[in-house]
Scaffold this active site. Structure first.
Site, PDB file in Angstrom:
ATOM      1  N   TYR A  73       0.899  -1.159   0.000  1.00  0.00           N
ATOM      2  CA  TYR A  73       0.000   0.000   0.000  1.00  0.00           C
ATOM      3  C   TYR A  73       0.934   1.204   0.000  1.00  0.00           C
ATOM      4  O   TYR A  73       1.686   1.408   0.959  1.00  0.00           O
ATOM      5  CB  TYR A  73      -0.872  -0.022   1.259  1.00  0.00           C
ATOM      6  CG  TYR A  73      -1.832   1.140   1.349  1.00  0.00           C
ATOM      7  CD1 TYR A  73      -3.186   0.987   1.057  1.00  0.00           C
ATOM      8  CD2 TYR A  73      -1.379   2.408   1.729  1.00  0.00           C
ATOM      9  CE1 TYR A  73      -4.060   2.052   1.144  1.00  0.00           C
ATOM     10  CE2 TYR A  73      -2.249   3.475   1.800  1.00  0.00           C
ATOM     11  CZ  TYR A  73      -3.586   3.294   1.511  1.00  0.00           C
ATOM     12  OH  TYR A  73      -4.453   4.364   1.595  1.00  0.00           O
ATOM     13  N   TYR A  89       1.841   5.455   6.719  1.00  0.00           N
ATOM     14  CA  TYR A  89       2.530   4.636   5.710  1.00  0.00           C
ATOM     15  C   TYR A  89       3.874   4.151   6.255  1.00  0.00           C
ATOM     16  O   TYR A  89       4.173   2.945   6.236  1.00  0.00           O
ATOM     17  CB  TYR A  89       2.714   5.447   4.415  1.00  0.00           C
ATOM     18  CG  TYR A  89       3.670   4.827   3.430  1.00  0.00           C
ATOM     19  CD1 TYR A  89       3.319   3.699   2.686  1.00  0.00           C
ATOM     20  CD2 TYR A  89       4.951   5.362   3.232  1.00  0.00           C
ATOM     21  CE1 TYR A  89       4.212   3.131   1.776  1.00  0.00           C
ATOM     22  CE2 TYR A  89       5.845   4.797   2.330  1.00  0.00           C
ATOM     23  CZ  TYR A  89       5.468   3.690   1.611  1.00  0.00           C
ATOM     24  OH  TYR A  89       6.355   3.125   0.722  1.00  0.00           O
ATOM     25  N   LYS A 131       5.031   0.331   7.132  1.00  0.00           N
ATOM     26  CA  LYS A 131       6.168  -0.284   6.446  1.00  0.00           C
ATOM     27  C   LYS A 131       7.193  -0.786   7.468  1.00  0.00           C
ATOM     28  O   LYS A 131       7.785  -1.840   7.295  1.00  0.00           O
ATOM     29  CB  LYS A 131       6.809   0.713   5.468  1.00  0.00           C
ATOM     30  CG  LYS A 131       5.956   1.044   4.243  1.00  0.00           C
ATOM     31  CD  LYS A 131       5.693  -0.144   3.329  1.00  0.00           C
ATOM     32  CE  LYS A 131       6.937  -0.622   2.607  1.00  0.00           C
ATOM     33  NZ  LYS A 131       6.612  -1.733   1.658  1.00  0.00           N
TER      34      LYS A 131
HETATM   35  N1  LIG Z   1       7.048   4.659  -4.790  1.00  0.00           N
HETATM   36  C1  LIG Z   1       7.964   5.161  -3.972  1.00  0.00           C
HETATM   37  O1  LIG Z   1       8.329   6.346  -4.029  1.00  0.00           O
HETATM   38  C2  LIG Z   1       8.589   4.280  -2.931  1.00  0.00           C
HETATM   39  C3  LIG Z   1       9.549   4.828  -2.081  1.00  0.00           C
HETATM   40  C4  LIG Z   1      10.139   4.004  -1.119  1.00  0.00           C
HETATM   41  C5  LIG Z   1       9.780   2.667  -1.032  1.00  0.00           C
HETATM   42  N2  LIG Z   1       8.828   2.173  -1.863  1.00  0.00           N
HETATM   43  C6  LIG Z   1       8.469   0.751  -1.728  1.00  0.00           C
HETATM   44  O2  LIG Z   1       8.837   0.098  -2.921  1.00  0.00           O
HETATM   45  C7  LIG Z   1       7.948  -0.998  -3.174  1.00  0.00           C
HETATM   46  C8  LIG Z   1       7.424  -0.923  -4.592  1.00  0.00           C
HETATM   47  O3  LIG Z   1       6.746   0.317  -4.749  1.00  0.00           O
HETATM   48  P1  LIG Z   1       6.110   0.778  -6.129  1.00  0.00           P
HETATM   49  O4  LIG Z   1       6.449   2.206  -6.320  1.00  0.00           O
HETATM   50  O5  LIG Z   1       6.429  -0.215  -7.197  1.00  0.00           O
HETATM   51  O6  LIG Z   1       4.563   0.681  -5.738  1.00  0.00           O
HETATM   52  P2  LIG Z   1       3.262   0.752  -6.659  1.00  0.00           P
HETATM   53  O7  LIG Z   1       3.622   1.204  -8.020  1.00  0.00           O
HETATM   54  O8  LIG Z   1       2.243   1.482  -5.880  1.00  0.00           O
HETATM   55  O9  LIG Z   1       2.853  -0.788  -6.765  1.00  0.00           O
HETATM   56  C9  LIG Z   1       2.358  -1.492  -5.660  1.00  0.00           C
HETATM   57  C10 LIG Z   1       1.753  -2.764  -6.174  1.00  0.00           C
HETATM   58  O10 LIG Z   1       1.260  -3.490  -5.045  1.00  0.00           O
HETATM   59  C11 LIG Z   1       0.077  -4.111  -5.464  1.00  0.00           C
HETATM   60  N3  LIG Z   1      -0.766  -4.460  -4.324  1.00  0.00           N
HETATM   61  C12 LIG Z   1      -1.461  -3.647  -3.492  1.00  0.00           C
HETATM   62  N4  LIG Z   1      -2.138  -4.375  -2.590  1.00  0.00           N
HETATM   63  C13 LIG Z   1      -1.860  -5.676  -2.852  1.00  0.00           C
HETATM   64  C14 LIG Z   1      -2.245  -6.908  -2.288  1.00  0.00           C
HETATM   65  N5  LIG Z   1      -3.091  -6.963  -1.239  1.00  0.00           N
HETATM   66  N6  LIG Z   1      -1.762  -8.056  -2.818  1.00  0.00           N
HETATM   67  C15 LIG Z   1      -0.924  -8.022  -3.872  1.00  0.00           C
HETATM   68  N7  LIG Z   1      -0.530  -6.898  -4.469  1.00  0.00           N
HETATM   69  C16 LIG Z   1      -0.987  -5.734  -3.956  1.00  0.00           C
HETATM   70  C17 LIG Z   1      -0.612  -3.103  -6.359  1.00  0.00           C
HETATM   71  O11 LIG Z   1      -1.509  -3.787  -7.192  1.00  0.00           O
HETATM   72  P3  LIG Z   1      -2.858  -3.048  -7.731  1.00  0.00           P
HETATM   73  O12 LIG Z   1      -2.350  -1.926  -8.593  1.00  0.00           O
HETATM   74  O13 LIG Z   1      -3.567  -4.116  -8.462  1.00  0.00           O
HETATM   75  O14 LIG Z   1      -3.561  -2.560  -6.483  1.00  0.00           O
HETATM   76  C18 LIG Z   1       0.581  -2.558  -7.136  1.00  0.00           C
HETATM   77  O15 LIG Z   1       0.793  -3.303  -8.303  1.00  0.00           O
HETATM   78  C19 LIG Z   1       6.876  -0.908  -2.077  1.00  0.00           C
HETATM   79  O16 LIG Z   1       7.218  -1.783  -1.035  1.00  0.00           O
HETATM   80  C20 LIG Z   1       6.979   0.518  -1.572  1.00  0.00           C
HETATM   81  O17 LIG Z   1       6.572   0.636  -0.233  1.00  0.00           O
HETATM   82  C21 LIG Z   1       8.245   2.941  -2.816  1.00  0.00           C
END
Ligand SMILES: NC(=O)c1ccc[n+]([C@@H]2O[C@H](COP(=O)([O-])OP(=O)(O)OC[C@H]3O[C@@H](n4cnc5c(N)ncnc54)[C@H](OP(=O)(O)O)[C@@H]3O)[C@@H](O)[C@H]2O)c1
Length: 280
Positions: free
Chosen positions: A62, A126, A130
């Site tokens: 999330y 958030y 995490k």
């Molecule tokens: N984005 C950032 O700036 C950032 C920064 C630091 C760390 N992170 C971490 O990096 C990782 C990847 O982030 P990202 O940017 O690739 O995130 P993202 O683009 O928001 O993708 C998250 C994915 O998780 C899926 N998801 C949500 N609920 C789920 C569930 N119950 N079961 C299975 N899948 C689920 C979503 O699927 P749906 O689309 O179908 O809901 C989406 O495909 C995460 O752990 C995030 O916390 C991200």
């Protein structure tokens, strides 16, 4: 070697799909939230039983930082219970888990890069979920790598870079905060680092390097600097104004400083990491 990826339609998931053809020695299994809902433990077991993965990259999360303030239960179920479920099923199938976490576990009061030893103290829902997800993984299954990253962007999904380019096509002026300092991370570079961890770990038979690692691109900037570089590279004509965080209130409080120290991941896995602006 079978590597199962959860959350495969997200930024990181799509970046791994983009890189997959470069790694013929790995059989990737990409699972969207429909294929594998990490909050559903029975589905987790069924999918792991089918594919018997050697490694799992948990890219599902999330990630709506502001929305989490009004949806704490939903953020908890996905980021804590979901992480625990994945760790449990990894334990059941002896699968090494690569779990992704965030710089938002820190409150941002430090003035030098955060190391893996710094104690988290998140300021919002958030970041809190995490961090609790990290703890759930640590308490459930020892064969884990927790990789904390920051400011992720890519050609896929929703992110700051895409928002800036969209806003620039709709407005003449954009204001961006210049008092939050961190490091942008190209999701494809993060994906590649995860694959390098897997390949290194898979070659080792006696030692293990499990634990927490930081990964972002190198260097540091403010969100204003990041936006400026995005417009410079895209030759976008726009009036860009630097503003303080106090002029742009958001539901979730963000760390003022969240640069991550990458020494551990570089030394352990021999990674060389590109500067944020070079890879933008
Ligand atoms: N984005 C950032 O700036 C950032 C920064 C630091 C760390 N992170 C971490 O990096 C990782 C990847 O982030 P990202 O940017 O690739 O995130 P993202 O683009 O928001 O993708 C998250 C994915 O998780 C899926 N998801 C949500 N609920 C789920 C569930 N119950 N079961 C299975 N899948 C689920 C979503 O699927 P749906 O689309 O179908 O809901 C989406 O495909 C995460 O752990 C995030 O916390 C991200």
């Amino acid at each position: 070697m079978v590597v199962l990826v959860t959350g495969s339609s997200g930024q990181l998931g799509q970046s791994l799909q983009y890189l997959a053809p470069n790694y013929q020695e790995i059989q990737f299994v990409f699972c969207t939230s429909a294929d594998l809902n990490i909050t559903n433990i029975a589905q987790c077991h069924a999918v792991f039983k089918q594919y018997q993965p050697d490694y799992c990259i948990n890219a599902a999360a999330y990630t709506a930082v502001d929305k989490a303030e009004s949806e704490p239960e939903k953020a908890h179920i996905i980021n804590v219970i979901g992480a625990k479920n994945i760790a449990e099923v990894c334990k059941a199938y002896n699968t090494v888990l690569l779990h992704i976490s965030t710089d938002f576990v820190f409150n941002g009061t430090k003035k030098s890069p955060y190391t893996e030893e710094d104690i988290p103290n998140p300021t919002g829902v958030y970041g809190k979920t995490k961090w609790e997800g990290e703890i759930a993984v640590q308490q459930t299954w020892e064969k884990h790598f927790i990789v904390r990253t920051s400011w992720v962007y890519s050609q896929f999904g929703h992110n700051f870079m895409k928002t800036m380019l969209r806003l620039a096509s709709e407005r003449d002026t954009i204001s961006v905060v210049n008092d939050q300092i961190g490091t942008p991370t190209n999701a494809v570079d993060l994906a590649d680092a995860l694959v390098q961890i897997i390949l290194t770990d898979n070659r080792q038979t006696t030692t293990d390097n499990f634990g927490i690692y930081n990964f972002s691109n190198e260097g540091q900037c403010s969100w204003y600097d990041f936006a400026k570089k995005i417009f410079e590279i895209n030759k976008t004509q726009i009036e860009l104004k630097a503003i303080p965080t106090s002029s742009f209130p958001t539901p979730a409080q963000r760390p003022a400083y969240s640069v991550l120290d990458k020494s551990k991941i570089k030394n352990t896995f021999g990674l060389s990491i590109k500067n944020w602006d070079a890879c933008l």
